[in-house]
Design a protein around this motif. Sequence first.
Motif, short mmCIF file in Angstrom:
data_model
loop_
_atom_site.label_atom_id
_atom_site.label_comp_id
_atom_site.label_asym_id
_atom_site.label_seq_id
_atom_site.Cartn_x
_atom_site.Cartn_y
_atom_site.Cartn_z
N LEU A 139 36.48 34.15 49.62
CA LEU A 139 35.88 35.27 48.88
C LEU A 139 36.36 36.60 49.43
O LEU A 139 36.62 37.55 48.68
N GLU A 140 36.48 36.68 50.77
CA GLU A 140 36.98 37.92 51.37
C GLU A 140 38.43 38.16 50.96
O GLU A 140 38.83 39.31 50.69
N LEU A 141 39.20 37.07 50.91
CA LEU A 141 40.59 37.21 50.46
C LEU A 141 40.62 37.67 49.00
O LEU A 141 41.44 38.51 48.63
N GLN B 43 41.40 42.09 45.04
CA GLN B 43 40.85 43.04 44.07
C GLN B 43 41.01 44.48 44.53
O GLN B 43 41.23 45.38 43.73
N LYS B 44 40.91 44.65 45.85
CA LYS B 44 41.04 46.01 46.39
C LYS B 44 42.49 46.48 46.33
O LYS B 44 42.77 47.63 45.97
N PRO C 68 43.88 46.58 42.02
CA PRO C 68 42.69 46.86 41.18
C PRO C 68 42.97 46.69 39.69
O PRO C 68 42.02 46.61 38.91
N ASP C 69 44.22 46.64 39.27
CA ASP C 69 44.53 46.52 37.84
C ASP C 69 45.29 45.22 37.59
O ASP C 69 46.52 45.21 37.47
N PRO C 70 44.57 44.11 37.54
CA PRO C 70 45.24 42.81 37.34
C PRO C 70 45.76 42.70 35.91
O PRO C 70 45.41 43.48 35.03
N THR C 71 46.55 41.68 35.70
CA THR C 71 47.09 41.43 34.35
C THR C 71 45.98 40.98 33.41
O THR C 71 44.88 40.60 33.83
N GLN C 72 46.32 41.01 32.12
CA GLN C 72 45.33 40.63 31.11
C GLN C 72 44.92 39.17 31.27
O GLN C 72 43.76 38.80 31.03
N VAL C 73 45.88 38.35 31.66
CA VAL C 73 45.58 36.92 31.83
C VAL C 73 44.53 36.73 32.93
O VAL C 73 43.57 35.98 32.77
N ILE C 74 44.70 37.44 34.05
CA ILE C 74 43.74 37.32 35.15
C ILE C 74 42.39 37.88 34.73
O ILE C 74 41.34 37.31 35.03
#
Length: 551
Positions: free
Chosen positions: A308-310, A315-316, A319-325
Amino acid sequence: MDDKITVFNLEDFFNLSADLFCIITLDGCCQQVNPAWEQVLGWKPENLIGRPWLELVHPEDIVTSQLPTEPQQNLHWDNRYLHKDGSYRWLSWSLSTSQQGLIYAIGKDINQQSRQIEALQTERQSLYNLLNQLPAFLYLQPNNYEVGFYNKRFQEVFGDPTGKRCYEAIAGLKQPCPICPTFRVFDSNTPQLWEWVDSKTGNVYQIYDYPFKNMNGEPMVVEMGLDITAVKKAEAALRQREKELTQKNQQLQKALTQLKKTQAQLIQTEKMSSLGQLVAGVAHEINNPVNFINGNITHAKEYIQQLLELLQLYQKEYPDPTQVIQSARSAIELEFLTEDLKKLLDSMKMGCDRIRDLVLSLRNFSRLDEAEMKTVDIHSGIESTLLILQKRLKARANHPSIEIIKEYGQLPLVECYAGQLNQVLMNIIINAIDALENPSVIARRNRPQIVIRTKLLNSNWVAIEIADNALGMSQEVKQRLFEPFFTTKPAGKGTGLGMSISYQIITGKHQGRLDCISSPGEGAKFIIEIPIQQVKSVQAKIPEGHNIPDT
């Protein structure tokens, strides 16, 4: 111009290929490698240029990995090649020599594939080993009367079936059996269970046939046969023995009637001993896997927290993942899953702790390891008994919950037969629960209660009091309370032995006293008084105002 394009395309193919390309000189050294080497094995070109190609081959594979020496020679093999991290990877190589003597080697990473094949082979061998260890013979029966796979026991019973039809190998016949339950499975496609007597040996087998289809979709039957000859002989001997016992029982009926009370008491005692062994055994078997699960939950929580920390770090940093993610994150409700996962692990830990408490109570109650007299904690025995009876104390349909009030005194460890004392506590508390479940008690709308009080009478004696607020008992019932086979419960619910055996345990085994105080409408109170230490030669000093009855 076309030649330049061709050269560039070849260079692109060389540099962009996921396979390992290597050009090897006449002296066996690497002249040129592509970037895939670094991706697959961690080696950069400068680590390899001028280095012997065989130097990184696993020592056990060098003999089978010799480079070609003849022009226009093509070779292919699989070997293990050294990774920069010190491990070895399985690679599949294709090598060819040019007219100039250069060797062109192409390596494909098959490490994962090799591991999967090895795991599959290991699993298959484990299955074969398991089937060969079965006490029953097992074989596969196709519908052409041949014998497919068979285990070791099959060969021990029927010999080597190679080249034989099933009716030849098994029954010793020259033609198929007129009526064959095994082949009936092909028609009905349903399992068959039957018995078969081997005419050659006289042994009796229980046969189980089960239909299935092989990888080609062809119907087959799995047949398993267990030798039950010994069971059949035992059954026959048992029937003969039963006949003899019936005759003897008729002769001894008069004597048995006279010994009925003593016999019933012995049977009840044996039942409690067997129950104690069963309870201790079940508790032990439950305890091992629960300890394993409980120990791993802690590690699981640590591992999950690290993951979870990973995830939070990802996420940190991104911060802007792909649409799939983003879609996947919404689909699994990541925030809820993250929060609920912690609760889930906590609930699992609580469940394990609950089971461990119950196992401890079962072990404390059975006390098989304390068949001899030992010093124990009386309160621990009471708590174990209450935990075992907890279900009956809870509210049910038309039955309110029973309140347990504990008034424990400061008691030292008491020398006693712990398992037998727990049996007494169990008998008395069960009787109190039965009394409180009487419809007349429930109709009074008073909260059903059981008060358990312990106290130190003097330096040599302790007392345990168990009182209920049920309807109490008449003087006539009270006078017969400890008589064998006396019971006020409906037929089939009570044997009338519980209080009689309890009395013998307290007065006979522990040199103590068991008494009851009760009157109609006032509930019942049972008082157990036993010495702190059992003295064989000199009886412990009896508390003032108490008389220990002779037994």
